[in-house]
Design a protein around this motif. Structure first.
Motif, PDB file in Angstrom:
ATOM      1  N   PRO A  69       0.820  -1.211   0.000  1.00  0.00           N
ATOM      2  CA  PRO A  69       0.000   0.000   0.000  1.00  0.00           C
ATOM      3  C   PRO A  69       0.853   1.260   0.000  1.00  0.00           C
ATOM      4  O   PRO A  69       1.930   1.299   0.580  1.00  0.00           O
ATOM      5  CB  PRO A  69      -0.794  -0.111   1.303  1.00  0.00           C
ATOM      6  N   SER A  70       0.321   2.281  -0.658  1.00  0.00           N
ATOM      7  CA  SER A  70       1.056   3.534  -0.801  1.00  0.00           C
ATOM      8  C   SER A  70       0.092   4.717  -0.774  1.00  0.00           C
ATOM      9  O   SER A  70      -1.047   4.602  -1.223  1.00  0.00           O
ATOM     10  CB  SER A  70       1.807   3.518  -2.138  1.00  0.00           C
ATOM     11  N   GLU A  71       0.574   5.842  -0.287  1.00  0.00           N
ATOM     12  CA  GLU A  71      -0.243   7.063  -0.315  1.00  0.00           C
ATOM     13  C   GLU A  71      -0.447   7.551  -1.752  1.00  0.00           C
ATOM     14  O   GLU A  71      -1.259   8.421  -2.013  1.00  0.00           O
ATOM     15  CB  GLU A  71       0.378   8.165   0.547  1.00  0.00           C
ATOM     16  N   GLN A  72       0.275   6.951  -2.698  1.00  0.00           N
ATOM     17  CA  GLN A  72       0.101   7.281  -4.118  1.00  0.00           C
ATOM     18  C   GLN A  72      -1.133   6.594  -4.715  1.00  0.00           C
ATOM     19  O   GLN A  72      -1.604   6.985  -5.771  1.00  0.00           O
ATOM     20  CB  GLN A  72       1.343   6.886  -4.923  1.00  0.00           C
ATOM     21  N   TRP A  73      -1.621   5.563  -4.040  1.00  0.00           N
ATOM     22  CA  TRP A  73      -2.831   4.883  -4.510  1.00  0.00           C
ATOM     23  C   TRP A  73      -4.014   5.841  -4.342  1.00  0.00           C
ATOM     24  O   TRP A  73      -4.090   6.583  -3.358  1.00  0.00           O
ATOM     25  CB  TRP A  73      -3.093   3.621  -3.719  1.00  0.00           C
ATOM     26  N   THR A  74      -4.949   5.810  -5.295  1.00  0.00           N
ATOM     27  CA  THR A  74      -6.060   6.761  -5.274  1.00  0.00           C
ATOM     28  C   THR A  74      -7.382   6.084  -5.636  1.00  0.00           C
ATOM     29  O   THR A  74      -7.480   5.439  -6.680  1.00  0.00           O
ATOM     30  CB  THR A  74      -5.798   7.905  -6.284  1.00  0.00           C
ATOM     31  N   TRP A  75      -8.384   6.261  -4.770  1.00  0.00           N
ATOM     32  CA  TRP A  75      -9.745   5.775  -5.042  1.00  0.00           C
ATOM     33  C   TRP A  75     -10.505   6.832  -5.833  1.00  0.00           C
ATOM     34  O   TRP A  75     -10.364   8.019  -5.561  1.00  0.00           O
ATOM     35  CB  TRP A  75     -10.527   5.565  -3.739  1.00  0.00           C
ATOM     36  N   TYR A  76     -11.326   6.391  -6.777  1.00  0.00           N
ATOM     37  CA  TYR A  76     -12.237   7.318  -7.442  1.00  0.00           C
ATOM     38  C   TYR A  76     -13.344   6.539  -8.135  1.00  0.00           C
ATOM     39  O   TYR A  76     -13.214   5.356  -8.441  1.00  0.00           O
ATOM     40  CB  TYR A  76     -11.508   8.237  -8.433  1.00  0.00           C
ATOM     41  N   TYR A  77     -14.452   7.224  -8.349  1.00  0.00           N
ATOM     42  CA  TYR A  77     -15.569   6.634  -9.078  1.00  0.00           C
ATOM     43  C   TYR A  77     -15.442   7.011 -10.545  1.00  0.00           C
ATOM     44  O   TYR A  77     -15.245   8.179 -10.876  1.00  0.00           O
ATOM     45  CB  TYR A  77     -16.911   7.125  -8.526  1.00  0.00           C
ATOM     46  N   CYS A  78     -15.556   6.017 -11.437  1.00  0.00           N
ATOM     47  CA  CYS A  78     -15.476   6.253 -12.876  1.00  0.00           C
ATOM     48  C   CYS A  78     -16.866   6.077 -13.487  1.00  0.00           C
ATOM     49  O   CYS A  78     -17.390   4.954 -13.526  1.00  0.00           O
ATOM     50  CB  CYS A  78     -14.503   5.272 -13.525  1.00  0.00           C
ATOM     51  N   PRO A  79     -17.513   7.167 -13.942  1.00  0.00           N
ATOM     52  CA  PRO A  79     -18.854   7.044 -14.520  1.00  0.00           C
ATOM     53  C   PRO A  79     -18.874   6.253 -15.830  1.00  0.00           C
ATOM     54  O   PRO A  79     -19.866   5.589 -16.121  1.00  0.00           O
ATOM     55  CB  PRO A  79     -19.299   8.482 -14.744  1.00  0.00           C
ATOM     56  N   GLN A  80     -17.798   6.278 -16.603  1.00  0.00           N
ATOM     57  CA  GLN A  80     -17.767   5.529 -17.866  1.00  0.00           C
ATOM     58  C   GLN A  80     -17.828   4.020 -17.611  1.00  0.00           C
ATOM     59  O   GLN A  80     -18.496   3.297 -18.335  1.00  0.00           O
ATOM     60  CB  GLN A  80     -16.506   5.857 -18.697  1.00  0.00           C
ATOM     61  N   GLN A  81     -17.133   3.569 -16.588  1.00  0.00           N
ATOM     62  CA  GLN A  81     -17.137   2.141 -16.254  1.00  0.00           C
ATOM     63  C   GLN A  81     -18.197   1.805 -15.207  1.00  0.00           C
ATOM     64  O   GLN A  81     -18.456   0.633 -14.951  1.00  0.00           O
ATOM     65  CB  GLN A  81     -15.764   1.720 -15.730  1.00  0.00           C
ATOM     66  N   ASP A  82     -18.773   2.847 -14.595  1.00  0.00           N
ATOM     67  CA  ASP A  82     -19.713   2.693 -13.489  1.00  0.00           C
ATOM     68  C   ASP A  82     -19.144   1.768 -12.415  1.00  0.00           C
ATOM     69  O   ASP A  82     -19.780   0.809 -11.982  1.00  0.00           O
ATOM     70  CB  ASP A  82     -21.076   2.192 -13.972  1.00  0.00           C
ATOM     71  N   ARG A  83     -17.942   2.080 -11.971  1.00  0.00           N
ATOM     72  CA  ARG A  83     -17.248   1.298 -10.967  1.00  0.00           C
ATOM     73  C   ARG A  83     -16.401   2.195 -10.071  1.00  0.00           C
ATOM     74  O   ARG A  83     -15.915   3.234 -10.494  1.00  0.00           O
ATOM     75  CB  ARG A  83     -16.302   0.274 -11.613  1.00  0.00           C
ATOM     76  N   LEU A  84     -16.219   1.722  -8.839  1.00  0.00           N
ATOM     77  CA  LEU A  84     -15.240   2.318  -7.940  1.00  0.00           C
ATOM     78  C   LEU A  84     -13.897   1.731  -8.329  1.00  0.00           C
ATOM     79  O   LEU A  84     -13.739   0.506  -8.408  1.00  0.00           O
ATOM     80  CB  LEU A  84     -15.565   1.977  -6.490  1.00  0.00           C
TER      81      LEU A  84
ATOM     82  N   SER B 294     -13.291  -2.387  -8.587  1.00  0.00           N
ATOM     83  CA  SER B 294     -14.149  -3.073  -7.622  1.00  0.00           C
ATOM     84  C   SER B 294     -15.446  -3.487  -8.314  1.00  0.00           C
ATOM     85  O   SER B 294     -15.699  -3.106  -9.456  1.00  0.00           O
ATOM     86  CB  SER B 294     -14.454  -2.162  -6.436  1.00  0.00           C
ATOM     87  N   GLU B 295     -16.251  -4.231  -7.616  1.00  0.00           N
ATOM     88  CA  GLU B 295     -17.548  -4.635  -8.155  1.00  0.00           C
ATOM     89  C   GLU B 295     -18.637  -3.627  -7.787  1.00  0.00           C
ATOM     90  O   GLU B 295     -19.815  -3.851  -8.064  1.00  0.00           O
ATOM     91  CB  GLU B 295     -17.899  -6.033  -7.655  1.00  0.00           C
ATOM     92  N   LEU B 296     -18.259  -2.505  -7.196  1.00  0.00           N
ATOM     93  CA  LEU B 296     -19.226  -1.517  -6.731  1.00  0.00           C
ATOM     94  C   LEU B 296     -19.585  -0.518  -7.825  1.00  0.00           C
ATOM     95  O   LEU B 296     -18.730   0.221  -8.310  1.00  0.00           O
ATOM     96  CB  LEU B 296     -18.686  -0.778  -5.507  1.00  0.00           C
ATOM     97  N   SER B 297     -20.854  -0.485  -8.172  1.00  0.00           N
ATOM     98  CA  SER B 297     -21.364   0.487  -9.139  1.00  0.00           C
ATOM     99  C   SER B 297     -21.953   1.676  -8.376  1.00  0.00           C
ATOM    100  O   SER B 297     -22.043   1.651  -7.145  1.00  0.00           O
ATOM    101  CB  SER B 297     -22.435  -0.156 -10.023  1.00  0.00           C
TER     102      SER B 297
ATOM    103  N   VAL C 298     -13.712  11.290  -5.393  1.00  0.00           N
ATOM    104  CA  VAL C 298     -13.008  11.945  -6.487  1.00  0.00           C
ATOM    105  C   VAL C 298     -11.559  12.090  -6.032  1.00  0.00           C
ATOM    106  O   VAL C 298     -11.256  12.941  -5.199  1.00  0.00           O
ATOM    107  CB  VAL C 298     -13.623  13.333  -6.799  1.00  0.00           C
ATOM    108  N   ARG C 299     -10.725  11.223  -6.516  1.00  0.00           N
ATOM    109  CA  ARG C 299      -9.292  11.253  -6.180  1.00  0.00           C
ATOM    110  C   ARG C 299      -9.047  11.243  -4.670  1.00  0.00           C
ATOM    111  O   ARG C 299      -8.399  12.130  -4.126  1.00  0.00           O
ATOM    112  CB  ARG C 299      -8.607  12.447  -6.841  1.00  0.00           C
ATOM    113  N   GLN C 300      -9.590  10.226  -4.005  1.00  0.00           N
ATOM    114  CA  GLN C 300      -9.412  10.035  -2.562  1.00  0.00           C
ATOM    115  C   GLN C 300      -8.122   9.245  -2.323  1.00  0.00           C
ATOM    116  O   GLN C 300      -8.050   8.072  -2.671  1.00  0.00           O
ATOM    117  CB  GLN C 300     -10.613   9.267  -2.000  1.00  0.00           C
TER     118      GLN C 300
END
Length: 171
Positions: free
Chosen positions: A4-19, A31-34, A43-45
């Motif tokens: 794990p790294s602080e460079q890793w970033t969570w975000y929601y992608c509307p085109q793929q409808d996925r986290l 992820s499997e989360l829509s 947004v860039r968490q």
């Protein structure tokens, strides 16, 4: 193995409808989360220190039962993505009542449907636990459940399991 790294970033992608989780320039976890399953669309968490600690706790819990490093890594990320999941109603009727036991976070448990499913507790509250399924199987209601699914059940449906070398699985 990636760490794990602080460079890793969570975000929601509307085109793929996925986290999604950006790991580096060439690697991304989907992820499997829509949108319908998310309580928040990040947004860039940035990946937090608490998430890194949780990653290693999940990794340690899975090590005795998941032999494949890549699968264990993927399951850890599914477990971490659960924090963005919208709270859902429990599906306790999918599984048989177990003898009174108390399951906690990071613990391996068994859920007894038509198949006995091995799962990892990824969240808990006073009444329920949320379990990441570590294998495919069938519920008492005949519903096919797949690995990576997170399912919320009453605490009396999850039976803590003693780690046994016979449980070691590969992809």
């Amino acid at each position: 193995m990636l760490t794990p790294s602080e460079q890793w970033t969570w975000y929601y992608c509307p085109q793929q409808d996925r986290l999604l989780l950006d790991i580096d320039d060439q690697l991304q976890f989907s992820s499997e989360l829509s949108a319908a399953n998310l309580n928040d669309k990040p947004v860039r968490q940035p990946f937090s220190l608490a998430e890194a600690e949780a990653f290693w706790r999940f990794h340690e819990a899975l090590q005795p039962v998941i032999a494949d490093d890549a699968l264990r890594f993927e399951l850890c990320l599914h477990a971490l993505a659960n924090r963005y999941r919208q709270l859902s109603a429990h599906k306790s009727w999918y599984f048989a009542t177990q003898r009174a036991q108390d399951s906690g976070l990071y613990q391996l448990v068994q859920l007894q449907g038509k198949d006995t499913l091995l799962a990892l507790v990824v969240a808990s509250d006073l009444e329920c636990v949320e379990c990441l399924l570590l294998e495919d199987g069938e519920s008492l209601a005949g519903k096919q459940l797949s690995r990576h699914t997170v399912i919320r059940v009453l605490r009396n449906r999850a039976l803590p399991t003693e780690v046994d070398v016979g449980y070691a699985r590969t992809a």
